[in-house]
Design an enzyme around this catalytic site. Sequence first.
Site, short mmCIF file in Angstrom:
data_model
loop_
_atom_site.label_atom_id
_atom_site.label_comp_id
_atom_site.label_asym_id
_atom_site.label_seq_id
_atom_site.Cartn_x
_atom_site.Cartn_y
_atom_site.Cartn_z
N LYS A 59 2.10 -29.48 -20.27
CA LYS A 59 2.72 -28.27 -20.81
C LYS A 59 4.18 -28.61 -21.09
O LYS A 59 4.87 -29.14 -20.22
CB LYS A 59 2.62 -27.14 -19.79
CG LYS A 59 3.33 -25.86 -20.24
CD LYS A 59 3.02 -24.69 -19.30
CE LYS A 59 3.77 -23.44 -19.77
NZ LYS A 59 3.29 -22.24 -19.06
N ARG A 91 -2.46 -27.82 -18.75
CA ARG A 91 -1.12 -28.37 -18.56
C ARG A 91 -1.14 -29.89 -18.52
O ARG A 91 -0.62 -30.50 -17.58
CB ARG A 91 -0.50 -27.84 -17.27
CG ARG A 91 -0.27 -26.37 -17.31
CD ARG A 91 0.60 -25.94 -16.17
NE ARG A 91 0.96 -24.53 -16.33
CZ ARG A 91 1.68 -23.85 -15.46
NH1 ARG A 91 2.14 -24.43 -14.38
NH2 ARG A 91 1.98 -22.59 -15.68
N ASP A 145 3.76 -30.14 -4.77
CA ASP A 145 3.73 -30.96 -5.98
C ASP A 145 3.85 -32.44 -5.59
O ASP A 145 4.42 -32.76 -4.55
CB ASP A 145 4.91 -30.60 -6.90
CG ASP A 145 4.97 -29.12 -7.22
OD1 ASP A 145 3.97 -28.58 -7.73
OD2 ASP A 145 6.02 -28.50 -6.95
N ARG A 197 -0.50 -28.31 -6.30
CA ARG A 197 0.07 -27.76 -7.53
C ARG A 197 0.22 -28.89 -8.56
O ARG A 197 -0.75 -29.55 -8.87
CB ARG A 197 1.39 -27.06 -7.19
CG ARG A 197 2.05 -26.35 -8.35
CD ARG A 197 1.23 -25.19 -8.93
NE ARG A 197 2.05 -24.42 -9.85
CZ ARG A 197 1.66 -23.36 -10.52
NH1 ARG A 197 0.44 -22.91 -10.37
NH2 ARG A 197 2.46 -22.73 -11.33
#
Length: 373
Positions: A258, A255, A173, A195
Amino acid sequence: MKYAFVLTAIAAMASKVAAVGVSGTPEGFASSATGGGSATPVYPSSTDELVSYLGDSEARVIVLSKTFDFTDTEGTTTTTGCQPWGTGSGCQVAINKDDWCTNYQPDAATTSVTYNKAGELGITVGSNKSLIGEGSKGTIKGRGLRMVSGAKNIIIQNIAVTDINPQYVWGGDAITINEADLIWVDHVTTARIGRQHYVLGTEADNRVSLTNNYINGESDWSATCDGHHYWNVYLDGSSDKVTFKGNYLYKTSGRAPKVQSNTYLHAVNNYWDENSNHAFEIGSGGYVLAEGNYFSNVNEVLESSSFEGALFAADSDSSTCSSSIGRSCVANVNGGTLTGTSSDVLSNLSGETLPDADKASTDPAGSAGQGNL
Ligand SMILES: *[C@@H]1O[C@H](CO)[C@@H](O)[C@H](O)[C@H]1NC(C)=O
Ligand SMILES: *[C@@H]1O[C@H](CO)[C@@H](O)[C@H](O)[C@H]1NC(C)=O
């Protein structure tokens, strides 16, 4: 003589250094973040030195004036992954992290994956830090940043975080916030991430402002296999208040964001450009005020099938907001399915200090991200 010269040189350097610092002040929930404050700026010269400055317990202003490339700092791993989204060359492949493929994708095709280990876990950022970039020069490549486990009062401004195992889901991430408070991320560009570009974890993340960031979802590998990144902004957390203002979301497919668990999100004056699937996903416990946002070529602005939260959003200015937030809410443009009149959202936000909202525009395409202070 020589000595006097050195002193003069030091004085010249000091005056140059004194001009370096965070630009502007945070808006929204993290408005009292001060980061490293007036600490003397440090200029890391190596990846190790950057990791050390970010992780130690000193209040610091850390200035990046070049690219810090972590791609090869921990070598590579080759193992077996899976292909839940298809086997085409444009599809992301998943790493079998914590047996994710084995447990959740038993029917997916398997394939060999080779990824850079450094990308898997971001660099730990301690409390009281400002991490800022010089011009367009401050870049962290191949590894993200983690503000977790009680980290408090951090400012990240005007840098880029890029190229974290982009072909692999679970490859890493860019910006992780989990069990933290007073985090301001401003004018940051994220691009080609495995990610999430941003992930706020399940612990309380408290007061967070994400402003003027460029979330660049353009990638050769995607979970939707179409050059648009699916894993963008995931706002989870047991007690989170997030200001999301002035951001530019380009070529996303899911997302984005999200929102769930127990999260207030004030999404204001952002610009979504080219989304091939959905932008907002609002699950149970997501309380969202969305105003003054501009959507262009977005397939589904709010994913209707997963909507279980609370939303206030309108396609015309709404004076209903005045009694709770002290001004009218501003209309979204091309908001499509993003409409709602939740009085819970307004009562949740009552008494909070919210930033002003301008009319929706495409301005973030030119003003967001690194190099646009
Ligand atoms: C951060 O700064 C505050 C205020 O100076 C101080 O109370 C706190 O202990 C610092 N945190 C850390 C982890 O050093
Ligand atoms: C937000 O409002 C709803 C409805 O009043 C309430 O159930 C929820 O607990 C509120 N959230 C918080 C964190 O206060």
